[in-house]
Design an enzyme around this catalytic site. Sequence first.
Site, PDB file in Angstrom:
ATOM      1  N   SER A 141       0.837  -1.200   0.000  1.00  0.00           N
ATOM      2  CA  SER A 141       0.000   0.000   0.000  1.00  0.00           C
ATOM      3  C   SER A 141       0.872   1.252   0.000  1.00  0.00           C
ATOM      4  O   SER A 141       1.667   1.458  -0.911  1.00  0.00           O
ATOM      5  CB  SER A 141      -0.950  -0.050   1.192  1.00  0.00           C
ATOM      6  OG  SER A 141      -1.923   0.960   1.113  1.00  0.00           O
ATOM      7  N   ASP A 189      -9.890  -2.464  -5.764  1.00  0.00           N
ATOM      8  CA  ASP A 189      -9.200  -1.700  -4.732  1.00  0.00           C
ATOM      9  C   ASP A 189      -9.852  -0.330  -4.571  1.00  0.00           C
ATOM     10  O   ASP A 189      -9.944   0.439  -5.537  1.00  0.00           O
ATOM     11  CB  ASP A 189      -7.726  -1.529  -5.105  1.00  0.00           C
ATOM     12  CG  ASP A 189      -6.848  -1.177  -3.916  1.00  0.00           C
ATOM     13  OD1 ASP A 189      -7.340  -0.513  -2.997  1.00  0.00           O
ATOM     14  OD2 ASP A 189      -5.666  -1.575  -3.925  1.00  0.00           O
ATOM     15  N   HIS A 197      -7.448  -5.342  -1.209  1.00  0.00           N
ATOM     16  CA  HIS A 197      -6.230  -4.585  -0.953  1.00  0.00           C
ATOM     17  C   HIS A 197      -5.256  -5.300  -0.018  1.00  0.00           C
ATOM     18  O   HIS A 197      -4.038  -5.102  -0.118  1.00  0.00           O
ATOM     19  CB  HIS A 197      -6.612  -3.217  -0.359  1.00  0.00           C
ATOM     20  CG  HIS A 197      -5.476  -2.269  -0.200  1.00  0.00           C
ATOM     21  ND1 HIS A 197      -4.888  -1.625  -1.264  1.00  0.00           N
ATOM     22  CD2 HIS A 197      -4.818  -1.846   0.912  1.00  0.00           C
ATOM     23  CE1 HIS A 197      -3.925  -0.835  -0.825  1.00  0.00           C
ATOM     24  NE2 HIS A 197      -3.858  -0.948   0.491  1.00  0.00           N
TER      25      HIS A 197
END
Length: 452
Positions: A159, A401, A429
Amino acid sequence: MAEFEIIDSYHIQGIRVFEYLFVVPLDYKEPTSGEIKVFARRVVPIEEADETDPDKCKRPYMIYLQGGPGFECEAPLSKSGRTKELIDRGYQVLYLDQRGTGYSAPISFGTLKSNGTDEQKARYLSLFRADSIVHDCEEIRKALLKDTTEKKWSLLGQSFGGFCAVTYLSFYPDSLKDVLITGGVPPLVDSPDPVYEALYKRVIKRNKAYYEKFPKDIQKVRNILSYLATHEVLLPNGGILSVERFQQLGLDFGRHQGMDTVHQLVSKASFDLEVVGEITYNTRSRLESAQGFDSNILYACIHEAIYCQGEPSNWSAERLRSQHGRFFNWHVVSAHSDPNVPIFFTGEMIYRSMFDDYAELRYLKGVAEILASKTDWPQLYDIPTLNKTTSRVAAVSYFNDIYVDLDLSVEAASQINGCRQWVTSEFLHNGLTVNPSRVLGELFRLLENDVE
């Protein structure tokens, strides 16, 4: 080069952990103006570790950067998950608490009290973006690898950690051997507006999927929001459970089982109102625990700034929210006469109201306004450098996502020379957490060019 010390060493279930503190400049533009300490855990297989000789393990390094911004790295508790996958592939792993998180000069309202005026606090917080994190990583790399023949290391970024990875590739392209990015190829934009224009549409899709899965929650949510609009509901730490704060539970929609988690909270609050006539302490406590903005205030303060290069964020998510009617607060949408129309939850967006609703954020309202209007954010990415990087790069991006837009990620990946990107609907995610073997296995396959 950062000075460092090993402050602890211990073994747990097949691994030895060495805990480090590195001394680095607070501000790399003014390196003599102050220092902070950055914390990291070095993980090696127990059979290759020696408490009296930490350098006994000669494996190449993989540094792991977690998501955020503003969240600490979870301590590895055993040789399992991504730790096992990386050790089994021949690495020793460095788990870094990014500056401002965990044990690395952690930021809270208490730690900011001594930082003077709101302007001074804002300037301090501006030093905790990806650019500073990457400078820290480079100082640490030079310190740990100074006596080794291999001067490069590899990086795994999840991320926001992937955002940092691309900044690292831009700033120090000769320091990275292999780069793995999971759900974090960053939009190469100058402001957050293109990001939220895309992400609101993805959050709408997840809302529709939520209400298709739990159709009775349409009325439950409307009833809860109606109650919140007409009653002041205080949370255990003094925060306010407002209409907008309840809608922010949608942040979980992007994670595996996140919809189920939100549904349980909706059901519990709805049950309370039907049976007791108010939202009970038990439920209010659960709701407070479900939202981490009080315990990780850096996340709220600089989240929009992670997209800024020379432009202000100017409360991007709040401005763009007005374009999507079902995200409005209850006072607007309650006028809709059809009770079957669902009220949407929001996603990973920061709003002004949060600096009233969250107890720890209230003290930073003025600071947040200053950061939102800041126009001189430094560059985070260098596209010409990315175009010619020689590091091996592999990334996974997810169709559904709601935190990192797929289209923007695909466009950005095309600017990174040789980047191999796996686009999948198999995971959300947090795929790296859900199935590290599958996700890392595919990325290493791409990295090794084992493709048809």
